[in-house]
Motif scaffolding. Structure first.
Motif, PDB file in Angstrom:
ATOM      1  N   ASP A   1      19.380  28.556  -4.256  1.00  0.00           N
ATOM      2  CA  ASP A   1      20.721  28.999  -4.633  1.00  0.00           C
ATOM      3  C   ASP A   1      21.155  30.245  -3.871  1.00  0.00           C
ATOM      4  OD1 ASP A   1      21.106  26.965  -6.318  1.00  0.00           O
ATOM      5  OD2 ASP A   1      20.583  28.047  -8.147  1.00  0.00           O
ATOM      6  N   ASP A   2      20.180  30.952  -3.286  1.00  0.00           N
ATOM      7  CA  ASP A   2      20.485  32.170  -2.554  1.00  0.00           C
ATOM      8  C   ASP A   2      21.633  31.959  -1.575  1.00  0.00           C
ATOM      9  OD1 ASP A   2      18.738  33.589  -3.875  1.00  0.00           O
ATOM     10  OD2 ASP A   2      17.181  33.705  -2.329  1.00  0.00           O
TER      11      ASP A   2
ATOM     12  N   PHE B   1      10.755  18.053   0.318  1.00  0.00           N
ATOM     13  CA  PHE B   1      10.435  19.345  -0.312  1.00  0.00           C
ATOM     14  C   PHE B   1      10.781  20.537   0.576  1.00  0.00           C
ATOM     15  CE2 PHE B   1       7.392  16.711  -2.846  1.00  0.00           C
ATOM     16  CZ  PHE B   1       8.033  16.917  -4.042  1.00  0.00           C
ATOM     17  N   ASN B   2      10.603  20.364   1.884  1.00  0.00           N
ATOM     18  CA  ASN B   2      10.814  21.530   2.757  1.00  0.00           C
ATOM     19  C   ASN B   2      12.234  21.631   3.289  1.00  0.00           C
ATOM     20  OD1 ASN B   2       8.126  22.116   2.364  1.00  0.00           O
ATOM     21  ND2 ASN B   2       7.462  20.979   4.179  1.00  0.00           N
ATOM     22  N   THR B   3      12.812  20.485   3.611  1.00  0.00           N
ATOM     23  CA  THR B   3      14.170  20.553   4.153  1.00  0.00           C
ATOM     24  C   THR B   3      15.070  19.521   3.483  1.00  0.00           C
ATOM     25  OG1 THR B   3      13.474  19.008   5.878  1.00  0.00           O
ATOM     26  CG2 THR B   3      13.467  21.346   6.448  1.00  0.00           C
ATOM     27  N   PRO B   4      15.304  19.693   2.185  1.00  0.00           N
ATOM     28  CA  PRO B   4      16.205  18.761   1.507  1.00  0.00           C
ATOM     29  C   PRO B   4      17.608  18.873   2.099  1.00  0.00           C
ATOM     30  CG  PRO B   4      15.716  20.634   0.092  1.00  0.00           C
ATOM     31  CD  PRO B   4      14.847  20.778   1.300  1.00  0.00           C
ATOM     32  N   GLN B   5      18.244  17.726   2.263  1.00  0.00           N
ATOM     33  CA  GLN B   5      19.555  17.722   2.910  1.00  0.00           C
ATOM     34  C   GLN B   5      20.693  17.803   1.895  1.00  0.00           C
ATOM     35  OE1 GLN B   5      19.793  17.727   6.340  1.00  0.00           O
ATOM     36  NE2 GLN B   5      17.573  17.964   6.143  1.00  0.00           N
ATOM     37  N   ASP B   6      20.527  17.055   0.791  1.00  0.00           N
ATOM     38  CA  ASP B   6      21.630  16.966  -0.151  1.00  0.00           C
ATOM     39  C   ASP B   6      21.634  18.167  -1.094  1.00  0.00           C
ATOM     40  OD1 ASP B   6      23.527  14.422  -1.137  1.00  0.00           O
ATOM     41  OD2 ASP B   6      23.132  15.942  -2.679  1.00  0.00           O
TER      42      ASP B   6
ATOM     43  N   GLY C   1       0.784  -1.219   0.000  1.00  0.00           N
ATOM     44  CA  GLY C   1       0.000   0.000   0.000  1.00  0.00           C
ATOM     45  C   GLY C   1       0.820   1.275   0.000  1.00  0.00           C
ATOM     46  N   GLU C   2       2.113   1.112  -0.033  1.00  0.00           N
ATOM     47  CA  GLU C   2       2.955   2.309  -0.013  1.00  0.00           C
ATOM     48  C   GLU C   2       3.042   2.930  -1.412  1.00  0.00           C
ATOM     49  OE1 GLU C   2       7.094   3.583   2.230  1.00  0.00           O
ATOM     50  OE2 GLU C   2       6.870   1.557   1.477  1.00  0.00           O
ATOM     51  N   VAL C   3       3.091   4.262  -1.440  1.00  0.00           N
ATOM     52  CA  VAL C   3       3.232   4.960  -2.722  1.00  0.00           C
ATOM     53  C   VAL C   3       4.554   5.698  -2.721  1.00  0.00           C
ATOM     54  CG1 VAL C   3       2.299   6.706  -4.254  1.00  0.00           C
ATOM     55  CG2 VAL C   3       0.745   5.232  -2.964  1.00  0.00           C
ATOM     56  N   ILE C   4       5.402   5.316  -3.678  1.00  0.00           N
ATOM     57  CA  ILE C   4       6.723   5.922  -3.782  1.00  0.00           C
ATOM     58  C   ILE C   4       6.752   6.800  -5.018  1.00  0.00           C
ATOM     59  CG2 ILE C   4       9.177   5.469  -4.124  1.00  0.00           C
ATOM     60  CD1 ILE C   4       8.703   4.064  -1.703  1.00  0.00           C
ATOM     61  N   VAL C   5       7.220   8.021  -4.894  1.00  0.00           N
ATOM     62  CA  VAL C   5       7.413   8.858  -6.065  1.00  0.00           C
ATOM     63  C   VAL C   5       8.908   9.045  -6.259  1.00  0.00           C
ATOM     64  CG1 VAL C   5       7.173  11.192  -6.998  1.00  0.00           C
ATOM     65  CG2 VAL C   5       5.204  10.052  -5.974  1.00  0.00           C
ATOM     66  N   ILE C   6       9.357   8.801  -7.485  1.00  0.00           N
ATOM     67  CA  ILE C   6      10.769   8.996  -7.798  1.00  0.00           C
ATOM     68  C   ILE C   6      10.928  10.287  -8.584  1.00  0.00           C
ATOM     69  CG2 ILE C   6      12.820   8.039  -8.903  1.00  0.00           C
ATOM     70  CD1 ILE C   6      11.688   5.278  -8.568  1.00  0.00           C
ATOM     71  N   LEU C   7      11.736  11.181  -8.087  1.00  0.00           N
ATOM     72  CA  LEU C   7      12.049  12.419  -8.777  1.00  0.00           C
ATOM     73  C   LEU C   7      13.484  12.349  -9.272  1.00  0.00           C
ATOM     74  CD1 LEU C   7      10.728  15.042  -6.193  1.00  0.00           C
ATOM     75  CD2 LEU C   7       9.490  14.091  -8.137  1.00  0.00           C
ATOM     76  N   GLY C   8      13.783  13.223 -10.209  1.00  0.00           N
ATOM     77  CA  GLY C   8      15.165  13.278 -10.670  1.00  0.00           C
ATOM     78  C   GLY C   8      15.251  13.899 -12.042  1.00  0.00           C
ATOM     79  N   PRO C   9      16.408  14.461 -12.362  1.00  0.00           N
ATOM     80  CA  PRO C   9      16.571  15.069 -13.686  1.00  0.00           C
ATOM     81  C   PRO C   9      16.574  13.992 -14.763  1.00  0.00           C
ATOM     82  CG  PRO C   9      18.663  15.026 -12.511  1.00  0.00           C
ATOM     83  CD  PRO C   9      17.617  14.561 -11.552  1.00  0.00           C
TER      84      PRO C   9
ATOM     85  N   LEU D   1      15.300  20.836  -6.935  1.00  0.00           N
ATOM     86  CA  LEU D   1      14.021  21.402  -6.520  1.00  0.00           C
ATOM     87  C   LEU D   1      13.972  22.896  -6.822  1.00  0.00           C
ATOM     88  CD1 LEU D   1      13.473  19.512  -3.159  1.00  0.00           C
ATOM     89  CD2 LEU D   1      12.211  19.215  -5.292  1.00  0.00           C
ATOM     90  N   ALA D   2      15.090  23.540  -6.684  1.00  0.00           N
ATOM     91  CA  ALA D   2      15.152  24.965  -6.964  1.00  0.00           C
ATOM     92  C   ALA D   2      14.888  25.231  -8.440  1.00  0.00           C
ATOM     93  CB  ALA D   2      16.520  25.506  -6.571  1.00  0.00           C
ATOM     94  N   ARG D   3      15.555  24.439  -9.278  1.00  0.00           N
ATOM     95  CA  ARG D   3      15.358  24.588 -10.724  1.00  0.00           C
ATOM     96  C   ARG D   3      13.897  24.365 -11.084  1.00  0.00           C
ATOM     97  NH1 ARG D   3      20.028  21.548 -11.442  1.00  0.00           N
ATOM     98  NH2 ARG D   3      18.862  19.685 -12.003  1.00  0.00           N
ATOM     99  N   LEU D   4      13.295  23.406 -10.393  1.00  0.00           N
ATOM    100  CA  LEU D   4      11.954  22.982 -10.763  1.00  0.00           C
ATOM    101  C   LEU D   4      10.896  23.972 -10.296  1.00  0.00           C
ATOM    102  CD1 LEU D   4      11.635  20.305 -12.210  1.00  0.00           C
ATOM    103  CD2 LEU D   4      10.523  19.444 -10.176  1.00  0.00           C
ATOM    104  N   SER D   5      11.033  24.429  -9.055  1.00  0.00           N
ATOM    105  CA  SER D   5       9.949  25.219  -8.484  1.00  0.00           C
ATOM    106  C   SER D   5      10.206  26.711  -8.551  1.00  0.00           C
ATOM    107  CB  SER D   5       9.755  24.807  -7.026  1.00  0.00           C
ATOM    108  OG  SER D   5      10.938  25.079  -6.322  1.00  0.00           O
TER     109      SER D   5
END
Lengths: 257, 234
Positions: free
Chosen positions: A250-251, A229-234, A29-37, A241-245
């Motif tokens: 980058d600030d 989304f809120n506190t990405p570590q890497d 029942g788990e839903v995994i979303v994979i993001l990436g360039p 995420l910056a490029r996308l949203s």
């Protein structure tokens, strides 16, 4: 014990390593979303899972079926394929069949379900994705969004344990994306186990139990959607995420420079 | 030389009897060539090792040779070897007993195989690849995919070329007169041999060929319209 275990998936094309060892475990029942360039290997990963691409190394265990990708065993491969179902980017419906025929093709030809019963299941699936009135249409007579929903119905008809979505909305006109996503959302809420490759951040945020960020053939970071989304570590996740949203991670870097 | 319109009709009346044999040879060749062509195209499309290269060489050789040469080669080979072969295999027929139309059908079938295998190969390319992925992800076997997905989508695309091949085969049967099959063309020649009105006789033959191709083309348009309904947006 986890419901689905994927271990150490490797894949190279022309000596270029696309997947450098992916591990993933999913609960039922788990839903995994994979993001990436693009080029990060997420589609390749998905295709390896149902052997559309033959992985060089690795294994997958779904419920009672274990498949080692290096071993060629037709029965075993078939068992795995029947445990999974995939929804593609688009144009994957069989053009020579009506929507209903598309949905029941796997049932009748592969699972050898009696025709009448298959039709019943098919119609129920089409009802679910809101296409009951389009059962006798040919794919070319449908909009892109309707085609994708029919694709979802076809995948669902096989009653898979794991649903794979390969960018199911990326080839659609913007106004058609919503209907497909909401069909997927419904499936997620019904408790289906899903791995979704997508660029739809809103969907990932709302529906995913876990988000994986892939780049360069490895999973860079994973966590709840809120965490990613809120506190990405890497650093790489932040940049992506910056490029996308347009949110400007980058600030910080600018200050540093 | 005065032109004898009456003789044209007279010849037409005589040679129209040979329309069935012409159509018979063309249809049988089309069916054999279609089946062989499909096999060749599939082998080459799926790049079956060994066979694929072999077929591509054979097709290249046959494509580069005029039909008339193929006919003569078949005639020469069979006329010299058939009797020995039949004896060796234990058949009780001799070369002279064979209907010559069989030779024509072999030649025409080869021509159809070459042409149609290329037509099918082209048509295969028009089928969207992702459908094969979809078929596989449903668990369909390769044979099921070929039968249920690839071939049904190939036919409407290849149909105009199949019809074209049929027309070419009809016209190709004229060459069968070389191996002493009596068909439209040779019948027209024979009809004229008594009074040397070859021009009129050939016009009669041309008219018959025309009529046949017109009927075939009309039929093809009808078929295409029916098939298009599925594949194209209405």
């Amino acid at each position: 014990m986890s419901f689905i275990e994927i271990k150490d998936v490797h894949k190279s094309f022309y000596q270029k390593e696309i997947l450098k060892g992916i591990d993933l475990t999913l609960h039922k029942g788990e839903v995994i979303v994979i993001l990436g360039p693009s080029g990060s290997g997420k589609t390749t990963f998905l295709r390896c899972l149902n052997t559309l691409e033959q992985a060089d190394k690795g294994q997958i265990k779904i419920n009672d079926v274990t498949k080692d990708f290096t071993k060629k065993d037709h029965r075993n491969t078939r068992d795995l394929i029947l445990k999974t179902a995939m929804v593609f980017q688009g144009h994957a419906l069989f053009n020579n069949m009506t929507v209903l025929q598309n949905v029941i093709e796997g049932l009748v030809r592969v699972k050898k379900t009696p025709h009448q019963e298959a039709v019943k299941i098919g119609l129920a699936m089409l009802e679910k994705v809101g296409l009951s009135d389009r059962a006798d249409y040919y794919p070319v007579q449908l909009s892109g969004g309707q085609q994708q929903r029919a694709g979802i119905a076809r995948a669902m008809a096989m009653k898979p344990e794991l649903l794979l979505f390969d960018e199911p909305t990326s080839a659609l006109d913007p106004e058609l994306v919503g209907e497909v996503l909401s069909a997927m959302k419904e499936l997620a809420q019904e408790g289906h186990t899903m791995i979704v490759v997508t660029h739809e951040m809103q969907f990932a945020y709302e529906v995913a139990d876990r988000v994986l960020y892939m780049e360069g053939g490895i999973v860079v970071e994973e966590g709840t959607p809120q965490a990613i989304f809120n506190t990405p570590q890497d650093e790489r996740t932040k940049k992506f995420l910056a490029r996308l949203s347009g949110k400007n991670f980058d600030d910080v870097e600018l200050v540093e420079v | 030389m005065n032109f004898d319109i009456g003789f044209i009709f007279q010849v037409m009346g005589q040679i129209i009897r040979y329309v069935p044999i012409t159509i018979y040879m063309a249809v049988v060749s089309l069916i054999i060539g279609g089946m062989l062509g499909l096999v060749v195209a599939l082998v080459r499309y799926y790049k079956v090792p060994g066979l694929s290269q072999l077929f591509s060489i054979v097709i290249t050789i046959l494509k580069g040779v005029p039909l008339i040469l193929v006919f003569l080669v078949i005639f020469l080979i069979t006329s010299q070897n058939f009797n020995h072969f039949a004896k060796a295999v234990g058949w009780h027929i001799r070369y002279g007993d064979l209907p010559m139309s069989v030779l024509a059908i072999i030649g025409l079938s080869l021509m159809a195989t070459v042409g149609l295998s290329e037509a099918f190969r082209g048509a295969f390319e028009s089928v969207k690849q992702v459908q094969f992925d979809a078929a596989r992800s449903l668990g369909m076997t390769q044979l099921q995919t070929i039968r249920r997905v690839l071939i049904p989508q190939t036919m409407p695309v290849a149909l105009p070329m199949i019809i074209n091949m049929f027309i070419n085969l009809i016209k190709g049967t004229a060459i069968a007169s070389l191996v002493s099959v009596v068909e439209i063309f040779s019948a027209a020649t024979q009809a004229a041999s008594s009074n040397y009105k070859y021009f009129e006789a050939y016009i009669a033959a041309a008219l018959i060929y025309w009529m046949m191709t017109i009927v075939i083309e009309r039929g093809a348009v009808f078929l295409e319209v029916r098939m298009d309904k599925k594949i194209k947006r209405s």
